[in-house]
Design a protein around this motif. Sequence first.
Motif, PDB file in Angstrom:
ATOM      1  N   THR A   1      -8.170  59.029 -39.027  1.00 61.53           N
ATOM      2  CA  THR A   1      -9.174  58.323 -38.219  1.00 61.53           C
ATOM      3  C   THR A   1      -8.960  56.818 -38.295  1.00 61.53           C
ATOM      4  OG1 THR A   1     -10.664  58.523 -40.098  1.00 61.53           O
ATOM      5  CG2 THR A   1     -10.978  60.070 -38.284  1.00 61.53           C
ATOM      6  N   THR A   2      -8.612  56.313 -39.476  1.00 60.10           N
ATOM      7  CA  THR A   2      -8.382  54.873 -39.612  1.00 60.10           C
ATOM      8  C   THR A   2      -7.234  54.428 -38.711  1.00 60.10           C
ATOM      9  OG1 THR A   2      -9.043  55.121 -41.899  1.00 60.10           O
ATOM     10  CG2 THR A   2      -8.019  53.035 -41.294  1.00 60.10           C
ATOM     11  N   VAL A   3      -6.134  55.174 -38.813  1.00 67.42           N
ATOM     12  CA  VAL A   3      -4.955  54.803 -38.020  1.00 67.42           C
ATOM     13  C   VAL A   3      -5.276  54.874 -36.536  1.00 67.42           C
ATOM     14  CG1 VAL A   3      -2.657  55.591 -37.355  1.00 67.42           C
ATOM     15  CG2 VAL A   3      -3.257  55.414 -39.760  1.00 67.42           C
ATOM     16  N   VAL A   4      -5.972  55.977 -36.153  1.00 71.60           N
ATOM     17  CA  VAL A   4      -6.301  56.124 -34.730  1.00 71.60           C
ATOM     18  C   VAL A   4      -7.178  54.967 -34.264  1.00 71.60           C
ATOM     19  CG1 VAL A   4      -7.650  57.508 -33.112  1.00 71.60           C
ATOM     20  CG2 VAL A   4      -5.994  58.618 -34.625  1.00 71.60           C
ATOM     21  N   SER A   5      -8.248  54.638 -35.019  1.00 74.25           N
ATOM     22  CA  SER A   5      -9.157  53.582 -34.559  1.00 74.25           C
ATOM     23  C   SER A   5      -8.446  52.233 -34.522  1.00 74.25           C
ATOM     24  CB  SER A   5     -10.415  53.552 -35.430  1.00 74.25           C
ATOM     25  OG  SER A   5     -10.088  53.040 -36.698  1.00 74.25           O
ATOM     26  N   GLN A   6      -7.581  52.001 -35.526  1.00 78.99           N
ATOM     27  CA  GLN A   6      -6.876  50.708 -35.519  1.00 78.99           C
ATOM     28  C   GLN A   6      -5.932  50.594 -34.329  1.00 78.99           C
ATOM     29  OE1 GLN A   6      -5.206  50.214 -39.387  1.00 78.99           O
ATOM     30  NE2 GLN A   6      -7.095  49.349 -40.240  1.00 78.99           N
TER      31      GLN A   6
ATOM     32  N   SER B   1     -23.354  49.026 -25.061  1.00 80.94           N
ATOM     33  CA  SER B   1     -24.186  49.473 -26.170  1.00 80.94           C
ATOM     34  C   SER B   1     -23.252  49.769 -27.341  1.00 80.94           C
ATOM     35  CB  SER B   1     -24.965  50.734 -25.775  1.00 80.94           C
ATOM     36  OG  SER B   1     -24.050  51.728 -25.381  1.00 80.94           O
ATOM     37  N   GLY B   2     -23.733  49.411 -28.524  1.00 81.64           N
ATOM     38  CA  GLY B   2     -22.894  49.643 -29.712  1.00 81.64           C
ATOM     39  C   GLY B   2     -21.895  48.520 -29.860  1.00 81.64           C
ATOM     40  N   PRO B   3     -20.925  48.741 -30.734  1.00 82.77           N
ATOM     41  CA  PRO B   3     -19.964  47.675 -31.026  1.00 82.77           C
ATOM     42  C   PRO B   3     -19.100  47.345 -29.806  1.00 82.77           C
ATOM     43  CG  PRO B   3     -19.313  49.735 -32.123  1.00 82.77           C
ATOM     44  CD  PRO B   3     -20.657  49.977 -31.515  1.00 82.77           C
ATOM     45  N   VAL B   4     -18.857  46.078 -29.678  1.00 81.61           N
ATOM     46  CA  VAL B   4     -18.077  45.585 -28.531  1.00 81.61           C
ATOM     47  C   VAL B   4     -16.953  44.727 -29.079  1.00 81.61           C
ATOM     48  CG1 VAL B   4     -18.142  44.110 -26.471  1.00 81.61           C
ATOM     49  CG2 VAL B   4     -20.070  45.614 -26.983  1.00 81.61           C
ATOM     50  N   ARG B   5     -15.768  44.880 -28.484  1.00 79.76           N
ATOM     51  CA  ARG B   5     -14.637  44.056 -28.906  1.00 79.76           C
ATOM     52  C   ARG B   5     -14.664  42.799 -28.027  1.00 79.76           C
ATOM     53  NH1 ARG B   5     -11.827  43.998 -33.612  1.00 79.76           N
ATOM     54  NH2 ARG B   5      -9.776  43.058 -33.266  1.00 79.76           N
ATOM     55  N   VAL B   6     -14.734  41.681 -28.666  1.00 82.51           N
ATOM     56  CA  VAL B   6     -14.848  40.410 -27.900  1.00 82.51           C
ATOM     57  C   VAL B   6     -13.655  39.528 -28.249  1.00 82.51           C
ATOM     58  CG1 VAL B   6     -16.240  38.333 -27.488  1.00 82.51           C
ATOM     59  CG2 VAL B   6     -17.357  40.540 -27.906  1.00 82.51           C
TER      60      VAL B   6
ATOM     61  N   ILE C   1     -13.853  54.487 -27.636  1.00 84.38           N
ATOM     62  CA  ILE C   1     -13.094  54.712 -28.879  1.00 84.38           C
ATOM     63  C   ILE C   1     -13.959  55.411 -29.915  1.00 84.38           C
ATOM     64  CG2 ILE C   1     -11.922  53.581 -30.785  1.00 84.38           C
ATOM     65  CD1 ILE C   1     -11.206  51.335 -28.889  1.00 84.38           C
ATOM     66  N   GLU C   2     -15.211  54.864 -29.995  1.00 84.16           N
ATOM     67  CA  GLU C   2     -16.120  55.456 -30.981  1.00 84.16           C
ATOM     68  C   GLU C   2     -16.349  56.923 -30.676  1.00 84.16           C
ATOM     69  OE1 GLU C   2     -17.567  54.266 -33.819  1.00 84.16           O
ATOM     70  OE2 GLU C   2     -16.125  52.637 -33.534  1.00 84.16           O
ATOM     71  N   GLY C   3     -16.462  57.239 -29.422  1.00 81.03           N
ATOM     72  CA  GLY C   3     -16.677  58.638 -29.022  1.00 81.03           C
ATOM     73  C   GLY C   3     -15.515  59.503 -29.445  1.00 81.03           C
ATOM     74  N   ALA C   4     -14.312  58.990 -29.160  1.00 83.25           N
ATOM     75  CA  ALA C   4     -13.134  59.755 -29.539  1.00 83.25           C
ATOM     76  C   ALA C   4     -13.090  59.948 -31.046  1.00 83.25           C
ATOM     77  CB  ALA C   4     -11.882  59.028 -29.064  1.00 83.25           C
ATOM     78  N   LEU C   5     -13.420  58.867 -31.770  1.00 91.10           N
ATOM     79  CA  LEU C   5     -13.399  58.954 -33.237  1.00 91.10           C
ATOM     80  C   LEU C   5     -14.442  59.933 -33.738  1.00 91.10           C
ATOM     81  CD1 LEU C   5     -12.766  55.304 -34.413  1.00 91.10           C
ATOM     82  CD2 LEU C   5     -11.247  57.273 -34.567  1.00 91.10           C
ATOM     83  N   ASP C   6     -15.649  59.891 -33.087  1.00 87.78           N
ATOM     84  CA  ASP C   6     -16.696  60.813 -33.521  1.00 87.78           C
ATOM     85  C   ASP C   6     -16.232  62.259 -33.346  1.00 87.78           C
ATOM     86  OD1 ASP C   6     -18.354  58.903 -34.355  1.00 87.78           O
ATOM     87  OD2 ASP C   6     -19.668  58.903 -32.572  1.00 87.78           O
ATOM     88  N   ALA C   7     -15.608  62.506 -32.182  1.00 90.07           N
ATOM     89  CA  ALA C   7     -15.123  63.858 -31.920  1.00 90.07           C
ATOM     90  C   ALA C   7     -14.112  64.251 -32.991  1.00 90.07           C
ATOM     91  CB  ALA C   7     -14.474  63.931 -30.542  1.00 90.07           C
ATOM     92  N   LEU C   8     -13.226  63.316 -33.319  1.00 83.12           N
ATOM     93  CA  LEU C   8     -12.207  63.586 -34.337  1.00 83.12           C
ATOM     94  C   LEU C   8     -12.852  63.866 -35.696  1.00 83.12           C
ATOM     95  CD1 LEU C   8      -9.169  63.697 -34.752  1.00 83.12           C
ATOM     96  CD2 LEU C   8      -9.202  61.270 -35.312  1.00 83.12           C
ATOM     97  N   ARG C   9     -13.846  62.997 -36.046  1.00 83.84           N
ATOM     98  CA  ARG C   9     -14.504  63.153 -37.344  1.00 83.84           C
ATOM     99  C   ARG C   9     -15.212  64.501 -37.417  1.00 83.84           C
ATOM    100  NH1 ARG C   9     -16.449  57.643 -36.621  1.00 83.84           N
ATOM    101  NH2 ARG C   9     -14.931  56.274 -37.640  1.00 83.84           N
TER     102      ARG C   9
END
Lengths: 433, 219
Positions: free
Chosen positions: A31-36, A120-125, A145-153
């Motif tokens: 998950t770390t690698v994917v999110s990064q 909504s939620g974290p935003v990359r600025v 991204i968060e959604g994909a990560l949640d699904a993965l988690r």
Amino acid sequence: MRGGWSLRLRLTLAAAGLTGIALVVGALLLTTVVSQSRIAATDAVLSGTAEQVSALVAEDRVPPVLAADEPGEVVQLVDASGRVVATSPNASRTLPVLAPAALRETPDGAATRDDAAYGSGPVRVLVDTVPTGERVVTALPLDTIEGALDALRLSLGVVVPLLTLALGLVTWVVLGRALRPVEELRAGAARVSDVGGPGTLPVPAAQEIAALARTLNAMLDRLDASAQRQSSFVADAAHELRSPIAALRTSLEVARAHPEAYEDAELTADLEHEVIRLQELVDDLLVLARVGAAPLEVRDVDLAGVARAAAGEVEVRGEGRAVVDPSAVGRVVRNLVDNARRFARDRVVVEVRDGVVTVDDDGPGIAAPDRERVFERFTRLGSARGRDSGGTGLGLAIAREIAREHGGDVTLGDSELGGLRATVTLPVPGSGG
Amino acid sequence: MVRILVVEDEAVLARALRRGLQAEGFAVDVAPDGETGLRLALEGDHDVVVLDLMLPRRSGIDVLRTMRHEEVWTPVLVLSARGTDDDVTHGLDVGADDYLPKPFAFSVLVARLRALLRRGAPPRPAVLQVGTLTLDPASREVRQDGRDVELTTRETALLEQLMRRPGEVLTKIELRDHVWDAVGDDLNVVEVYVSYLRRKLGREAIETVRGVGYRVVGR
């Protein structure tokens, strides 16, 4: 079983536990690698948009509506006072992505923020300063991204325990199969010890355990053979003791019933003879029982001296030394000399050299095929060597057992005198024995 | 005077037996080994033999077997330090008349010798033989002309009864009462079993004596 937990349970838990830990660590890393990598990709998009805008600013062709590359991406050009100069169509000119105060404190670069006005939620600025002093602010919500990560988690959270459980079950079953031969072996051993007698253990198919079973079976066979030898020895000993007892009893009963039947001193001589025989037999049985029971006290001794002391009036020739227990070796020589004198016509000769004693006689000798047999306990060869020719039938057995305890041996051969030659070999000084 | 042969290699026991039995009024000869014992026993002028089994030069069992083979029927009392059930059974089956394990009470030995002397020495073969037919009651082996013959237990018992008195005529009633436990009126069973035996041993093996019974005659 120690701790009450079976080997099977412990091994299963260890395997499942280690696998579970490995899977969890793997999932976290994944998950770390994917999110990064997703954030890096987002940053690339944002900085591409920012570059386009700063290129437009440099050419002074800033359109009133800025184009964004990705759906959901917001891009704004903000002047030094914090006023939005231009914006992408999905944002308002009156609502900057970052409040002017926050923007002022934000250095150039990308960051994940929770205080962005859009999404909504974290935003990359990503903030960039163009040469004119205006600043480009681009933003992309991270919710995809968060959604994909949640699904993965979630999937990992389900998959990892399931995998761990499955592995635990497989381990449990496989270990059960692997350990079944051990249980069979144990049951077999229990049966053998229940009947308290000879028996064999089942030999399972599994190689390592089959080898164990075969080794144990060989051990059982040896124990069984030795127990049989022991019990036949005890039976023989009882039988040998019975003969002098029978002679004593009958002599005494006859003497009591018919006091006149015996001539003077005849009875006492007979009784004495039988009592001495009993005593010799009991002594020899005790010696035999003690051989090997206590450690030998070996030292470098004058072998000829020991032989002379043991041989009585028989002539001892030669000199020699040996590393032995002198009283035990004295017994060996005495037994061999007694044996030789019993069968010799008139000559017995003892010769000594280093580590060797030979006892020769000019008696009838022993035929080669019988020479090993006479070392067995209570063996007496027929014909001349009957029971009443004396001896307990244990002398040679004792001599050999003592010699072998020293690491030597007693062997029989032909004598130059025409009879039997008994050769004792013993360890010599410096042989390390 | 009653003459006893003692075959015993242990000098002290042999002397005790000689002194004791002489004091009891017997004439005693002592043989110190199996060979001498057999030679004296075969001369046949002893009324009873006291035989040790573990002897130098020839075993007691061998002496016993040879004596019976040579049709010397002197009663034999075996004295042995081997006293297990198997040893006793074997000694008696080979042809001994009594078996006394060592050590023994001298008074018991003398009493048993007297009992043996009362019985005398009629032929008591361990293996019955009539002509070419032999029957070993211990092993239940029946042989004819050197070949084994398979017989049932009842057939063997009937044949043994007939072979114990060769040449003598035994009535059906006698045979029935000795071979069959349940004594009934039916004498046919004897005829039936005689016919079984004839089938296996040949017609002439058992002779019918009309109106009296059956007999076995050596050929």
